[in-house]
Design a protein around this motif. Structure first.
Motif, PDB file in Angstrom:
ATOM      1  N   TYR A 199      -3.070  12.224  30.761  1.00  0.00           N
ATOM      2  CA  TYR A 199      -3.348  12.499  29.344  1.00  0.00           C
ATOM      3  C   TYR A 199      -2.065  12.755  28.556  1.00  0.00           C
ATOM      4  O   TYR A 199      -1.985  12.444  27.367  1.00  0.00           O
ATOM      5  N   LYS A 200      -1.062  13.344  29.213  1.00  0.00           N
ATOM      6  CA  LYS A 200       0.174  13.701  28.497  1.00  0.00           C
ATOM      7  C   LYS A 200       0.887  12.462  27.964  1.00  0.00           C
ATOM      8  O   LYS A 200       1.336  12.444  26.816  1.00  0.00           O
ATOM      9  N   THR A 201       0.969  11.420  28.811  1.00  0.00           N
ATOM     10  CA  THR A 201       1.636  10.183  28.383  1.00  0.00           C
ATOM     11  C   THR A 201       0.864   9.536  27.233  1.00  0.00           C
ATOM     12  O   THR A 201       1.454   9.051  26.263  1.00  0.00           O
ATOM     13  N   LEU A 202      -0.456   9.566  27.324  1.00  0.00           N
ATOM     14  CA  LEU A 202      -1.280   8.973  26.255  1.00  0.00           C
ATOM     15  C   LEU A 202      -1.096   9.752  24.955  1.00  0.00           C
ATOM     16  O   LEU A 202      -0.931   9.177  23.876  1.00  0.00           O
ATOM     17  N   ARG A 203      -1.075  11.083  25.043  1.00  0.00           N
ATOM     18  CA  ARG A 203      -0.978  11.904  23.830  1.00  0.00           C
ATOM     19  C   ARG A 203       0.363  11.692  23.128  1.00  0.00           C
ATOM     20  O   ARG A 203       0.436  11.647  21.898  1.00  0.00           O
ATOM     21  N   LYS A 204       1.418  11.569  23.954  1.00  0.00           N
ATOM     22  CA  LYS A 204       2.748  11.382  23.382  1.00  0.00           C
ATOM     23  C   LYS A 204       2.766  10.102  22.533  1.00  0.00           C
ATOM     24  O   LYS A 204       3.246  10.110  21.395  1.00  0.00           O
ATOM     25  N   ALA A 205       2.211   9.033  23.079  1.00  0.00           N
ATOM     26  CA  ALA A 205       2.170   7.759  22.348  1.00  0.00           C
ATOM     27  C   ALA A 205       1.282   7.888  21.116  1.00  0.00           C
ATOM     28  O   ALA A 205       1.616   7.371  20.035  1.00  0.00           O
ATOM     29  N   CYS A 206       0.149   8.567  21.266  1.00  0.00           N
ATOM     30  CA  CYS A 206      -0.768   8.756  20.127  1.00  0.00           C
ATOM     31  C   CYS A 206      -0.062   9.500  18.999  1.00  0.00           C
ATOM     32  O   CYS A 206      -0.188   9.139  17.821  1.00  0.00           O
ATOM     33  N   ASP A 207       0.693  10.547  19.344  1.00  0.00           N
ATOM     34  CA  ASP A 207       1.396  11.325  18.319  1.00  0.00           C
ATOM     35  C   ASP A 207       2.419  10.465  17.575  1.00  0.00           C
ATOM     36  O   ASP A 207       2.624  10.633  16.373  1.00  0.00           O
ATOM     37  N   GLU A 208       3.035   9.528  18.291  1.00  0.00           N
ATOM     38  CA  GLU A 208       4.046   8.686  17.636  1.00  0.00           C
ATOM     39  C   GLU A 208       3.449   7.778  16.564  1.00  0.00           C
ATOM     40  O   GLU A 208       4.126   7.440  15.599  1.00  0.00           O
ATOM     41  N   VAL A 209       2.222   7.347  16.760  1.00  0.00           N
ATOM     42  CA  VAL A 209       1.619   6.430  15.783  1.00  0.00           C
ATOM     43  C   VAL A 209       0.503   7.093  14.971  1.00  0.00           C
ATOM     44  O   VAL A 209      -0.203   6.424  14.206  1.00  0.00           O
ATOM     45  N   GLY A 210       0.318   8.397  15.141  1.00  0.00           N
ATOM     46  CA  GLY A 210      -0.716   9.106  14.375  1.00  0.00           C
ATOM     47  C   GLY A 210      -2.129   8.757  14.807  1.00  0.00           C
ATOM     48  O   GLY A 210      -3.054   8.776  13.998  1.00  0.00           O
ATOM     49  N   ALA A 211      -2.303   8.421  16.089  1.00  0.00           N
ATOM     50  CA  ALA A 211      -3.641   8.097  16.597  1.00  0.00           C
ATOM     51  C   ALA A 211      -4.310   9.349  17.150  1.00  0.00           C
ATOM     52  O   ALA A 211      -3.641  10.299  17.567  1.00  0.00           O
ATOM     53  N   MET A 212      -5.621   9.337  17.142  1.00  0.00           N
ATOM     54  CA  MET A 212      -6.365  10.435  17.737  1.00  0.00           C
ATOM     55  C   MET A 212      -6.690  10.084  19.178  1.00  0.00           C
ATOM     56  O   MET A 212      -6.994   8.931  19.485  1.00  0.00           O
ATOM     57  N   LEU A 213      -6.615  11.074  20.066  1.00  0.00           N
ATOM     58  CA  LEU A 213      -6.907  10.830  21.494  1.00  0.00           C
ATOM     59  C   LEU A 213      -8.204  11.525  21.898  1.00  0.00           C
ATOM     60  O   LEU A 213      -8.341  12.740  21.776  1.00  0.00           O
ATOM     61  N   LEU A 214      -9.141  10.714  22.368  1.00  0.00           N
ATOM     62  CA  LEU A 214     -10.429  11.218  22.863  1.00  0.00           C
ATOM     63  C   LEU A 214     -10.482  11.042  24.377  1.00  0.00           C
ATOM     64  O   LEU A 214     -10.185   9.960  24.882  1.00  0.00           O
ATOM     65  N   ALA A 215     -10.847  12.095  25.103  1.00  0.00           N
ATOM     66  CA  ALA A 215     -11.112  11.961  26.536  1.00  0.00           C
ATOM     67  C   ALA A 215     -12.617  12.060  26.747  1.00  0.00           C
ATOM     68  O   ALA A 215     -13.234  13.056  26.379  1.00  0.00           O
ATOM     69  N   ASP A 216     -13.204  11.008  27.306  1.00  0.00           N
ATOM     70  CA  ASP A 216     -14.617  11.033  27.674  1.00  0.00           C
ATOM     71  C   ASP A 216     -14.668  11.304  29.175  1.00  0.00           C
ATOM     72  O   ASP A 216     -14.415  10.412  29.985  1.00  0.00           O
ATOM     73  N   ILE A 217     -14.974  12.557  29.528  1.00  0.00           N
ATOM     74  CA  ILE A 217     -14.933  12.968  30.940  1.00  0.00           C
ATOM     75  C   ILE A 217     -16.329  13.016  31.557  1.00  0.00           C
ATOM     76  O   ILE A 217     -16.591  13.794  32.481  1.00  0.00           O
ATOM     77  N   SER A 218     -17.219  12.163  31.042  1.00  0.00           N
ATOM     78  CA  SER A 218     -18.620  12.162  31.497  1.00  0.00           C
ATOM     79  C   SER A 218     -18.770  12.213  33.011  1.00  0.00           C
ATOM     80  O   SER A 218     -19.614  12.936  33.530  1.00  0.00           O
ATOM     81  N   HIS A 219     -17.985  11.433  33.725  1.00  0.00           N
ATOM     82  CA  HIS A 219     -18.119  11.407  35.186  1.00  0.00           C
ATOM     83  C   HIS A 219     -17.471  12.608  35.871  1.00  0.00           C
ATOM     84  O   HIS A 219     -18.144  13.354  36.566  1.00  0.00           O
ATOM     85  N   PRO A 220     -16.155  12.818  35.686  1.00  0.00           N
ATOM     86  CA  PRO A 220     -15.493  13.848  36.516  1.00  0.00           C
ATOM     87  C   PRO A 220     -15.503  15.244  35.904  1.00  0.00           C
ATOM     88  O   PRO A 220     -14.745  16.107  36.352  1.00  0.00           O
ATOM     89  N   SER A 221     -16.347  15.513  34.891  1.00  0.00           N
ATOM     90  CA  SER A 221     -16.260  16.792  34.171  1.00  0.00           C
ATOM     91  C   SER A 221     -16.344  18.017  35.098  1.00  0.00           C
ATOM     92  O   SER A 221     -15.643  19.002  34.889  1.00  0.00           O
ATOM     93  N   GLY A 222     -17.169  17.938  36.129  1.00  0.00           N
ATOM     94  CA  GLY A 222     -17.312  19.074  37.046  1.00  0.00           C
ATOM     95  C   GLY A 222     -16.022  19.346  37.807  1.00  0.00           C
ATOM     96  O   GLY A 222     -15.638  20.499  38.026  1.00  0.00           O
ATOM     97  N   LEU A 223     -15.340  18.276  38.210  1.00  0.00           N
ATOM     98  CA  LEU A 223     -14.072  18.430  38.934  1.00  0.00           C
ATOM     99  C   LEU A 223     -12.993  18.968  38.001  1.00  0.00           C
ATOM    100  O   LEU A 223     -12.165  19.782  38.405  1.00  0.00           O
ATOM    101  N   ILE A 224     -13.027  18.517  36.753  1.00  0.00           N
ATOM    102  CA  ILE A 224     -12.048  18.988  35.765  1.00  0.00           C
ATOM    103  C   ILE A 224     -12.272  20.466  35.460  1.00  0.00           C
ATOM    104  O   ILE A 224     -11.326  21.256  35.418  1.00  0.00           O
ATOM    105  N   ALA A 225     -13.549  20.852  35.296  1.00  0.00           N
ATOM    106  CA  ALA A 225     -13.863  22.253  34.970  1.00  0.00           C
ATOM    107  C   ALA A 225     -13.304  23.207  36.021  1.00  0.00           C
ATOM    108  O   ALA A 225     -12.903  24.324  35.703  1.00  0.00           O
TER     109      ALA A 225
END
Ligand SMILES: *Cc1c(COP(=O)(O)O)cnc(C)c1O
Length: 451
Positions: A199-225
């Motif tokens: 996510y960090k690499t994606l966010r850095k690029a998003c910040d450079e171009v003013g894009a919004m970053l959405l993470a859809d964690i539908s599958h691994p949400s339990g592991l992330i929590a």
């Protein structure tokens, strides 16, 4: 008394027994079908990566009188009277969810994962805006820009994929794609990708171009929590998820934010008023894309979040991950090719071309042996989505049935035996009997948490 004669097939408490008993009396047709489905679930090996078995307390909340209540709006700001109790319930669901993921803001009303994504799109995008998501044919989800979904119909959908040689996403390449394309929204997340996300690499690029970053964690949400995978909450503007996959709650969706709820994206002037991102999102769920919330499901979500906060759930989700890695290893030993060579999460995608099988045939053959899976496109697939070269496995559901590593070895043996007996009905039926006896003694309901 038919029910009590058969009660051995249910592992439910007295409340649920009453519930089923009433359905039986009033609508025997539907009751019979529920019984049939109960048998199918009880005696089968469930390997569909997006499914799970909830606890009976999660089930009971869903089947409660809360379904009678209309509650358009948010706690404390409703368009209906009599909401004092559901306000408490929804507030508790939000607070538990925030604690579970370390979020600063959450909305628990989305009816499903796709609904959560649609609300995010409607909050921040205009028709024709550029979006960038993970390719459906590489393991992405329909709601991330597919032409058959509103996300692909209304927006200019662009895609990134995995590398042919590694089966993995090269996040530096995706970052360059973001810089070139300058999309308004970048979507991370997948339905069939067994590796972690940067996510960090994606966010850095998003910040450079003013894009919004959405993470859809539908599958691994339990592991992330529970900290078993990278945490998107800190690095992504918005996080969406389902609640019924690894999270083991009722069918539904959620939207969360970490650090960005006061982000400039939210300073949308609407009728001269400045709004926070969180306010824009709340409005995009209701009245933007949904009507009244399902308070019975929200209560059930709260129960599931409470369970997920417990040590029992931590034990469970660690076992899910361990079972997946054992399964991947055992499949590889038997000569199966796993996309990316293994798994970091609960799931895996298997390319069956080395075994001269299609996904369609494999799904049907395993089904005959009471092993439920789904066919799936593999990256760079040469077959149609109705045939496919792959099959997807996940361990969230089977782990809720109490299967451990040794059980996983047994299951892989059964899967392989069945796939190798593709045209042998007798053999498949015999394997089906083995599956039945393996699962018969295992409770259908996830062990309730005794906190
Ligand atoms: C399952 C899934 C969804 C959709 O969830 P529904 O509840 O079926 O609408 C959305 N995104 C991803 C990545 C998923 O895996």
């Amino acid at each position: 008394m038919l029910y009590f004669k058969n009660r051995g097939i249910f592992t439910v408490n007295s409340y649920s027994i009453l519930f089923y008993y009433h359905i039986m009396k009033r609508d025997s047709e539907i009751f019979n079908y529920i019984q049939q489905e109960n048998q199918r679930q009880l005696y089968g090996i469930e390997l569909i990566a997006s499914e799970n078995f909830v606890s009976d307390q999660v089930m009971e909340a869903m089947g409660s009188i809360l379904t009678n209540k209309y509650a358009e709006g948010l706690p404390g700001k409703r368009y209906y009277g009599g909401c004092q109790v559901v306000d408490e319930i929804e507030t508790l669901a939000i607070e538990r969810l925030k604690e579970l993921f370390g979020a600063t803001w959450a909305n628990v009303q989305p009816h499903s994962g796709a609904q959560a994504n649609t609300a995010v799109f409607s909050a921040f995008l205009n028709p024709g805006d550029k979006i960038l998501g993970f390719d459906l044919s590489h393991g992405g989800h329909l709601s991330h820009g597919s032409p058959v979904n509103i996300s692909g119909k209304w927006f200019d959908a662009n895609f990134y994929g995995v590398e042919k040689e590694t089966g993995r996403i090269d996040f530096n390449k995706v970052a360059n794609q973001i810089l070139d394309l300058k999309p308004k929204l970048v979507i991370s997340g997948a339905s069939a990708y067994s590796r972690d996300w940067d996510y960090k690499t994606l966010r850095k690029a998003c910040d450079e171009v003013g894009a919004m970053l959405l993470a859809d964690i539908s599958h691994p949400s339990g592991l992330i929590a529970k900290g078993l995978l990278n945490d998107p909450i800190q690095d992504c503007h918005i996080v969406t998820s389902t609640t019924h996959k690894t999270l083991r709650g009722p069918r539904g969706g959620i939207i969360m934010m970490g650090n960005d709820f006061e982000n400039p994206f939210g300073l949308t002037t609407l009728k001269g008023k400045t709004k926070l991102m969180s306010q824009v999102l709340d409005g995009a769920v209701f009245p933007g894309t949904q009507g009244g919330p399902l308070e019975h499901v929200i209560a059930s979500k709260a129960v599931a979040f409470g369970e997920a906060l417990s040590d029992d759930y931590f034990t469970y989700i660690k076992q899910v991950k361990l079972n997946a890695s054992v399964m991947a290893d055992e499949m590889i030993k038997k000569g199966y090719q796993i996309i990316s060579g293994g798994t970091d999460n609960h799931s895996m995608l298997i390319d069956l071309r080395s075994k001269n099988l299609t996904g369609k045939v494999a799904e049907a053959v395993l089904g005959q042996a009471h092993i439920t899976t789904n066919k799936n496109m593999v990256p760079f697939d040469d077959k149609s989505p109705f045939v496919t070269s792959g099959i997807r496995f996940g361990t969230a559901a089977i782990t809720s049935r109490g299967i451990d590593e040794s059980g996983m070895v047994e299951i892989v043996n059964l899967v392989d035996e069945a796939l190798m007996a593709a045209e042998d009905d007798n053999k498949l039926n015999a394997i089906g009997e083995k599956v039945k006896s393996m699962m018969a003694g295992k409770p259908l309901f996830a062990t309730p948490v005794t906190a």
